[in-house]
Design a protein around this motif. Structure first.
Motif, PDB file in Angstrom:
ATOM      1  N   ASP A  62      69.411  35.426  12.645  1.00 16.66           N
ATOM      2  CA  ASP A  62      70.232  34.996  11.497  1.00 16.66           C
ATOM      3  C   ASP A  62      71.820  34.734  12.143  1.00 16.66           C
ATOM      4  OD1 ASP A  62      71.769  34.322   9.298  1.00 16.66           O
ATOM      5  OD2 ASP A  62      71.395  36.263   8.117  1.00 16.66           O
ATOM      6  N   VAL A  63      72.053  33.508  12.159  1.00 16.24           N
ATOM      7  CA  VAL A  63      73.466  33.148  12.622  1.00 16.24           C
ATOM      8  C   VAL A  63      74.137  32.610  11.545  1.00 16.24           C
ATOM      9  CG1 VAL A  63      72.699  32.665  14.803  1.00 16.24           C
ATOM     10  CG2 VAL A  63      72.891  30.941  13.164  1.00 16.24           C
ATOM     11  N   SER A  64      73.628  32.907  10.310  1.00 15.02           N
ATOM     12  CA  SER A  64      74.650  32.359   9.032  1.00 15.02           C
ATOM     13  C   SER A  64      75.455  33.503   8.385  1.00 15.02           C
ATOM     14  CB  SER A  64      73.507  31.846   8.006  1.00 15.02           C
ATOM     15  OG  SER A  64      72.807  32.637   7.441  1.00 15.02           O
ATOM     16  N   PHE A  65      75.284  34.639   9.033  1.00 13.63           N
ATOM     17  CA  PHE A  65      76.112  35.835   8.200  1.00 13.63           C
ATOM     18  C   PHE A  65      77.394  35.849   8.230  1.00 13.63           C
ATOM     19  CE2 PHE A  65      75.011  37.453  12.179  1.00 13.63           C
ATOM     20  CZ  PHE A  65      76.221  37.887  12.667  1.00 13.63           C
ATOM     21  N   THR A 124      72.418  26.376   7.158  1.00 10.36           N
ATOM     22  CA  THR A 124      73.010  27.385   6.127  1.00 10.36           C
ATOM     23  C   THR A 124      74.469  27.358   6.326  1.00 10.36           C
ATOM     24  OG1 THR A 124      71.066  28.385   5.626  1.00 10.36           O
ATOM     25  CG2 THR A 124      72.883  29.364   4.591  1.00 10.36           C
ATOM     26  N   ALA A 125      74.922  28.193   7.636  1.00  9.32           N
ATOM     27  CA  ALA A 125      76.198  28.539   7.989  1.00  9.32           C
ATOM     28  C   ALA A 125      76.857  27.017   7.813  1.00  9.32           C
ATOM     29  CB  ALA A 125      76.080  28.923   9.436  1.00  9.32           C
ATOM     30  N   SER A 126      76.545  26.102   8.486  1.00  2.18           N
ATOM     31  CA  SER A 126      77.317  24.655   8.349  1.00  2.18           C
ATOM     32  C   SER A 126      77.775  24.459   6.831  1.00  2.18           C
ATOM     33  CB  SER A 126      76.824  23.808   9.030  1.00  2.18           C
ATOM     34  OG  SER A 126      77.729  22.529   9.221  1.00  2.18           O
ATOM     35  N   ILE A 127      76.682  24.457   6.050  1.00  2.00           N
ATOM     36  CA  ILE A 127      76.776  24.027   4.732  1.00  2.00           C
ATOM     37  C   ILE A 127      77.779  24.756   3.870  1.00  2.00           C
ATOM     38  CG2 ILE A 127      75.554  24.026   2.429  1.00  2.00           C
ATOM     39  CD1 ILE A 127      72.891  23.207   4.070  1.00  2.00           C
ATOM     40  N   VAL A 128      77.484  26.270   4.025  1.00  2.00           N
ATOM     41  CA  VAL A 128      78.356  27.328   3.428  1.00  2.00           C
ATOM     42  C   VAL A 128      79.734  27.035   3.711  1.00  2.00           C
ATOM     43  CG1 VAL A 128      78.874  29.810   3.253  1.00  2.00           C
ATOM     44  CG2 VAL A 128      76.281  28.851   2.925  1.00  2.00           C
ATOM     45  N   ARG A 129      79.964  26.905   5.060  1.00  3.91           N
ATOM     46  CA  ARG A 129      81.458  26.819   5.596  1.00  3.91           C
ATOM     47  C   ARG A 129      82.085  25.650   5.088  1.00  3.91           C
ATOM     48  NH1 ARG A 129      83.631  30.941   8.311  1.00  3.91           N
ATOM     49  NH2 ARG A 129      82.132  31.988  10.013  1.00  3.91           N
ATOM     50  N   TYR A 223      65.987  38.511   4.643  1.00  7.19           N
ATOM     51  CA  TYR A 223      67.137  37.884   4.561  1.00  7.19           C
ATOM     52  C   TYR A 223      68.251  37.859   3.456  1.00  7.19           C
ATOM     53  CZ  TYR A 223      65.112  35.224   8.356  1.00  7.19           C
ATOM     54  OH  TYR A 223      64.702  34.869   9.770  1.00  7.19           O
ATOM     55  N   CYS A 224      67.491  38.410   2.346  1.00  8.55           N
ATOM     56  CA  CYS A 224      68.321  38.781   1.118  1.00  8.55           C
ATOM     57  C   CYS A 224      69.258  40.055   1.589  1.00  8.55           C
ATOM     58  CB  CYS A 224      67.685  39.134   0.089  1.00  8.55           C
ATOM     59  SG  CYS A 224      67.140  37.681  -0.594  1.00  8.55           S
ATOM     60  N   THR A 225      68.628  41.081   2.244  1.00 11.31           N
ATOM     61  CA  THR A 225      69.432  42.151   2.808  1.00 11.31           C
ATOM     62  C   THR A 225      70.503  41.541   3.756  1.00 11.31           C
ATOM     63  OG1 THR A 225      67.465  43.418   2.435  1.00 11.31           O
ATOM     64  CG2 THR A 225      69.098  44.460   3.453  1.00 11.31           C
ATOM     65  N   ALA A 226      70.169  40.990   4.863  1.00 14.90           N
ATOM     66  CA  ALA A 226      71.035  40.467   5.494  1.00 14.90           C
ATOM     67  C   ALA A 226      72.346  39.869   4.946  1.00 14.90           C
ATOM     68  CB  ALA A 226      70.384  39.666   6.636  1.00 14.90           C
ATOM     69  N   GLY A 227      72.005  39.010   3.968  1.00 13.11           N
ATOM     70  CA  GLY A 227      73.070  38.438   3.004  1.00 13.11           C
ATOM     71  C   GLY A 227      73.950  39.499   2.348  1.00 13.11           C
ATOM     72  N   LEU A 228      73.190  40.222   1.605  1.00 10.20           N
ATOM     73  CA  LEU A 228      73.824  41.425   0.975  1.00 10.20           C
ATOM     74  C   LEU A 228      74.993  42.086   1.809  1.00 10.20           C
ATOM     75  CD1 LEU A 228      72.850  43.431  -1.733  1.00 10.20           C
ATOM     76  CD2 LEU A 228      73.365  44.727   0.339  1.00 10.20           C
ATOM     77  N   LEU A 229      74.324  42.436   3.065  1.00 11.52           N
ATOM     78  CA  LEU A 229      75.209  43.291   3.890  1.00 11.52           C
ATOM     79  C   LEU A 229      76.508  42.625   4.372  1.00 11.52           C
ATOM     80  CD1 LEU A 229      72.672  45.434   5.946  1.00 11.52           C
ATOM     81  CD2 LEU A 229      74.219  46.098   4.119  1.00 11.52           C
ATOM     82  N   ASN A 245      90.794  35.209   4.315  1.00 11.49           N
ATOM     83  CA  ASN A 245      90.751  33.973   4.975  1.00 11.49           C
ATOM     84  C   ASN A 245      89.393  33.294   5.231  1.00 11.49           C
ATOM     85  OD1 ASN A 245      91.121  31.978   6.905  1.00 11.49           O
ATOM     86  ND2 ASN A 245      91.548  33.324   8.659  1.00 11.49           N
ATOM     87  N   PRO A 246      89.330  32.004   4.439  1.00  5.07           N
ATOM     88  CA  PRO A 246      87.946  31.212   4.504  1.00  5.07           C
ATOM     89  C   PRO A 246      87.594  30.796   5.915  1.00  5.07           C
ATOM     90  CG  PRO A 246      89.890  29.837   3.915  1.00  5.07           C
ATOM     91  CD  PRO A 246      90.643  31.044   4.074  1.00  5.07           C
ATOM     92  N   ARG A 247      88.339  30.905   7.010  1.00  2.00           N
ATOM     93  CA  ARG A 247      87.981  30.658   8.199  1.00  2.00           C
ATOM     94  C   ARG A 247      87.581  31.708   8.995  1.00  2.00           C
ATOM     95  NH1 ARG A 247      91.701  26.230   8.439  1.00  2.00           N
ATOM     96  NH2 ARG A 247      90.577  24.119   8.189  1.00  2.00           N
ATOM     97  N   ASP A 248      87.469  32.916   8.317  1.00  2.00           N
ATOM     98  CA  ASP A 248      87.215  34.569   8.968  1.00  2.00           C
ATOM     99  C   ASP A 248      85.847  34.592   9.595  1.00  2.00           C
ATOM    100  OD1 ASP A 248      88.036  36.620   9.815  1.00  2.00           O
ATOM    101  OD2 ASP A 248      88.588  37.529   7.784  1.00  2.00           O
ATOM    102  N   PHE A 249      85.766  35.375  10.536  1.00  2.00           N
ATOM    103  CA  PHE A 249      84.413  35.691  11.250  1.00  2.00           C
ATOM    104  C   PHE A 249      83.960  34.543  12.311  1.00  2.00           C
ATOM    105  CE2 PHE A 249      83.860  38.263   7.197  1.00  2.00           C
ATOM    106  CZ  PHE A 249      84.390  39.082   7.800  1.00  2.00           C
ATOM    107  N   VAL A 250      84.792  33.228  12.623  1.00  2.00           N
ATOM    108  CA  VAL A 250      84.098  32.384  13.451  1.00  2.00           C
ATOM    109  C   VAL A 250      83.905  32.846  14.600  1.00  2.00           C
ATOM    110  CG1 VAL A 250      84.540  30.164  14.408  1.00  2.00           C
ATOM    111  CG2 VAL A 250      85.425  30.400  12.113  1.00  2.00           C
ATOM    112  N   GLY A 251      82.417  32.628  15.062  1.00  2.00           N
ATOM    113  CA  GLY A 251      82.303  32.996  16.431  1.00  2.00           C
ATOM    114  C   GLY A 251      81.906  34.730  16.469  1.00  2.00           C
ATOM    115  N   LEU A 252      81.415  35.294  15.225  1.00  2.00           N
ATOM    116  CA  LEU A 252      81.461  36.510  15.370  1.00  2.00           C
ATOM    117  C   LEU A 252      79.810  36.785  15.670  1.00  2.00           C
ATOM    118  CD1 LEU A 252      82.870  39.285  14.856  1.00  2.00           C
ATOM    119  CD2 LEU A 252      82.176  39.295  12.531  1.00  2.00           C
ATOM    120  N   GLU A 253      78.905  35.899  15.192  1.00  2.00           N
ATOM    121  CA  GLU A 253      77.637  35.846  15.170  1.00  2.00           C
ATOM    122  C   GLU A 253      77.204  36.560  16.438  1.00  2.00           C
ATOM    123  OE1 GLU A 253      79.189  33.386  14.390  1.00  2.00           O
ATOM    124  OE2 GLU A 253      78.417  31.577  15.250  1.00  2.00           O
TER     125      GLU A 253
END
Lengths: 325, 498
Positions: A62-65, A124-129, A223-229, A245-253
């Motif tokens: 998962d790289v969308s978290f 998903t990550a791109s869409i959500v961001r 995937y739901c648990t990963a999303g929840l966490l 910050n809406p741009r938070d966590f960039v590169g954290l994956e």
């Protein structure tokens, strides 16, 4: 299982050696203030890593978290600001719901179209961001506007001490939250059939299907648990740094995946444990923290994280090959 | 109460236009060891899938303990005690033996908690019942094949199996492990559990089975007590062919000039002076233990070894092939032991695999002459009787026997005069084996090809060769011809070498 535990022992030994070494190079490492701040840095990455651990045991990735976390915190905080709402419980529930929803979207695509998780979660990550920035804007909610309830929640300490330089330092209470979540995930993975199904699915999806495992449920659970966490960790982070910050966590994956792999989880699925992941997270955070203490440029930290991923994966692969021989 | 555990009546199953099963009936009695034999494509895998509820037949009836079962599905099959152990075992390598054993039961019981203590207890009990020792806390992937098989059997027992179906269970086992498996199977039988072996290893099946059913082309062609059958009878039923028993008589007159004459061929340290003479139309067998130098001899003839000889004459010309290209140019072809790894391009078509050695002869200017390529392939496809939809089929999709025939076809297209075969039918089923033998004999007899056949399979040599050399320590130590060339004689000669 014994082999997994021995894997954990190996990582633990590496961690302790690294701590001793770092302490020798820089005695400030063992300062109470540094240790408290180290513990604090573990919380968010740790909670996210537990989600990624589940996904990796199931054989996925998962790289969308980070995107999900940023979306959950920003949507929640902006809504709170707009409604002038100042609770704590409800916002955290909202962030979790957002996380679960986006996780379910991942699961749906992966299950329905039998697609590779990496590609799906990248999309998903791109869409959500994009949606968050496009629909809600890019302005950061700063401390002056942040809901006070959240700030108060995130600022609680469970222990206080005086650092060598005379400053008062506290150990954040959020480590308890992290610990509790880790316990729950450990229990689920180790002692419930849902958890064992994740291992079975990660070991051999076809055999799992033949054994009667509800594989669709397993995918959704993971995937739901990963999303929840991720959603939960997102808002928690926001309340700890008093900012949304809406741009938070960039590169954290990359950091989180590195930590999970370092903790002994297999990229190919079927292996991994909560304890190992927590040690992996601690090691990674500590290394990054020490690089800061040693005044290494942050850009070089990326190099170290990348090297850790490759090294840790290579060691796991080598371990697996040796076992087969 | 019926005496049959499961009875299939007039089962038919089609796939597209192919009738995989054509009104087949068979029955299995409680506690018997039953063998289902048949070649690839005979319908034996289809019938297992019908019994285990994976496939629903178009026609016919399934009775379990005398009761008709409508729409047998995998869950119903398991509930009725029918368990299949597939060749890949369907185990979880990343989980321990105990967990592998408990998982199915827990899922079936709809449990939420993973009860480790009970899982380990269950595992210990079932392994004790099978009378085997196995570390229940070891990850399954660390076990050898035989250990995994035991786990799979134990899992079937825990699912309260009354019938355990095993798909080619002895393929990856050593003789010692096969004996251990058979001991377990006899134990199961004593506990009233029936076992259905699906196999084409006749010798082993004769040893263990009570009853036999034979399939051919989707039909049942024989059934009965095992004691009524012997190996040739089963082979006959499986293939529908009366396999030739007469030794091969080479069609050569005394004055035919040899196509190959070799004197004192040596490969330093391995082959210590071999004399070999080969006439067109001859099939010469070479038998010997592993390490006797037989493979190196073949490779030396094909220009792959650093060899020397006092005389090396091909078609009357003194010439020694120093490379594979030279050997091919001289009309020598070599089909190696491990044809899949050494010879064939698995993802490519039959056509491309066949013409690859004669590419430069098929050139027309800068391009390949597709027409010539196609016609050559089609001819060879027919000669070799390859069972595939067309010459465009990828070789990876073919059975071992058909793949081997593609390989043979490739070499014959080079216009070879001397064909060296090393283990020509390793891993090939009985019927396909007979076909390959027939093709080789025809080529030698009618086209005058000279063949060297190296094999571990003594009946294969006595059945196809007009002469046989026994090789040991890099030399030919015995020679058999005509009447003297019996299976027993050669076996005795090989045993004396050990």
């Amino acid at each position: 299982m014994r082999r997994l535990q021995s894997t954990e022992a190996v990582i633990a030994v590496v961690l302790i050696l690294a701590m001793v070494l770092i302490g020798l190079v820089n005695p400030a490492f063992w300062g109470v203030g540094n240790l408290f701040s180290l513990a604090k840095s573990n919380v968010i990455i740790g909670i996210m890593a537990l989600g990624v651990l589940l996904v990796m045991i199931s054989g996925g990735i998962d790289v969308s978290f980070p995107a999900i976390a940023a979306a959950a915190l920003y949507i929640t905080v902006r809504t709170m600001v707009t409604l002038d709402y100042d609770g704590v419980l409800l916002p955290f529930m909202a962030a979790c719901v957002i996380g679960v929803g986006l996780g379910a979207f991942n699961a749906f695509i992966i299950d329905r179209f039998k697609m590779i998780p990496l590609i799906v979660t990248l999309g998903t990550a791109s869409i959500v961001r994009g949606l968050v920035l496009g629909l809600l804007g890019t302005s950061i909610v700063n401390i002056n506007k942040m809901p006070h309830g959240l700030i108060a929640f995130g600022s609680q300490d469970i222990a206080a001490a005086t650092a060598s330089n005379g400053a008062n330092v506290g150990l954040t209470a959020m480590v308890l939250v992290y610990g509790a979540i880790a316990l729950v995930i450990h229990f689920v993975l180790r002692h419930t059939m849902t958890g064992r199904s994740v291992y079975a699915y990660g070991g051999d999806p076809e055999a799992a299907r033949r054994a009667g495992v509800n594989t669709r449920r397993t995918i959704y659970f993971v995937y739901c648990t990963a999303g929840l966490l991720a959603g939960f960790a997102g808002l928690l982070h926001s309340s700890m740094i008093w900012q949304a910050n809406p741009r938070d966590f960039v590169g954290l994956e990359l950091d989180v995946i590195a930590a999970v792999v370092l903790g002994g989880a297999s990229i190919f699925g079927g292996r991994g444990s909560v304890l190992g992941t927590m040690i992996g997270v601690f090691t990674l955070v500590m290394v990054k923290n020490s690089l800061i203490l040693m005044k290494v440029d942050t850009t070089w930290q990326r190099v170290v994280v990348g090297a850790i991923i490759i090294l840790a994966t290579a060691i796991t692969a080598w371990r697996d090959r040796k076992k087969l021989a | 109460m019926s005496e049959n555990l499961i009875e299939l009546k007039n089962i038919s199953k089609r796939f597209g236009g192919v009738r995989a099963l054509d009104s087949v009936s068979m029955n299995i009695r409680p506690g018997e060891i039953h063998c289902l034999a048949g070649e690839n494509g005979s319908g034996k895998s289809t019938i297992i899938k019908v019994m285990s509820g994976v496939y629903t037949p178009e026609e016919g009836q399934i009775l379990i303990s005398g009761e008709p079962v409508s729409k047998l599905d995998p869950i119903k099959a398991v509930q009725n005690g029918i368990q299949v152990i597939w060749q890949d075992f369907s185990l979880f390598g990343n989980l321990t033996v105990a967990e592998n054993l408990a998982l199915n039961t827990y899922i079936l019981e709809g449990r939420g908690r993973m009860d480790w203590a009970r899982a380990r207890k269950m595992a210990r009990e079932v392994l004790a019942r099978l009378d085997v020792e196995l570390d229940i806390d070891a990850d399954v992937e660390t076990l050898p094949t035989s250990g995994k098989q035991i786990v799979a059997i134990a899992r079937a027992i825990l699912a309260e199996a009354r019938l355990i179906i095993m798909d080619e269970p002895t393929t990856a086992l050593t003789r010692h492990e096969v004996d251990a498996l058979f001991a377990i199977v006899r134990d199961l039988q004593a506990q009233g559990i029936a076992v259905l072996f699906v196999s084409h290893k006749m010798r082993e099946m004769l040893e263990i089975s009570d009853r036999l059913t034979v399939f051919r082309n989707g039909k049942k062609v024989a059934e009965g007590q095992m004691s009524e059958f012997d190996e040739p009878a089963i082979t006959r039923a499986m293939t529908g062919l009366e396999l030739e028993e007469q030794p091969y008589v080479a069609n050569i007159s005394a004055d035919t000039a040899p196509v190959l004459e070799v004197k004192n061929l040596c490969v330093p340290g391995i082959v210590e002076g071999v004399d070999l003479e080969l006439r067109p139309g001859e099939i010469v067998g070479i038998s010997g233990l592993i390490g006797s130098g037989r493979t190196e001899l073949a490779r030396a003839l094909f220009g792959m070894e650093n060899a020397r000889a006092d005389t090396f004459r091909i078609g009357g010309r003194d010439i020694f092939p120093r490379s594979v290209q030279e050997a091919i140019g001289l009309g020598i072809a070599y089909v190696p032991e491990d044809r899949l790894s050494e010879g064939l391009f698995l993802t490519q078509s039959i056509e491309r695999n066949m013409v690859v050695s004669i590419m430069d002869r098929l050139r027309k200017g800068l391009f390949l002459d597709r027409k010539a390529m196609r016609s050559k392939t089609e001819d060879m496809f027919a000669t070799m009787q390859i069972a595939a939809p067309s010459a465009d089929t990828a070789v990876g999709n073919l059975s071992g026997g058909n793949a081997q025939r593609v390989m043979l076809g490739r070499w014959l297209l080079t216009g070879a005069k001397i064909l060296i075969l090393n283990g020509p039918t390793v891993g090939v089923d009985v019927g396909s084996k007979a076909k390959i033998h027939k093709i080789i004999r025809d080529l030698a007899h009618k086209e005058g090809l000279a063949v060297v056949m190296i094999s571990d399979d003594v009946p294969e040599l006595t059945g196809n060769c007009n002469r046989i050399h026994v090789m040991h320590g890099g030399r030919f130590v015995a020679h058999f011809e005509g009447q003297a060339m019996s299976e027993d004689q050669i076996n005795d000669s090989l045993k004396a070498l050990k």
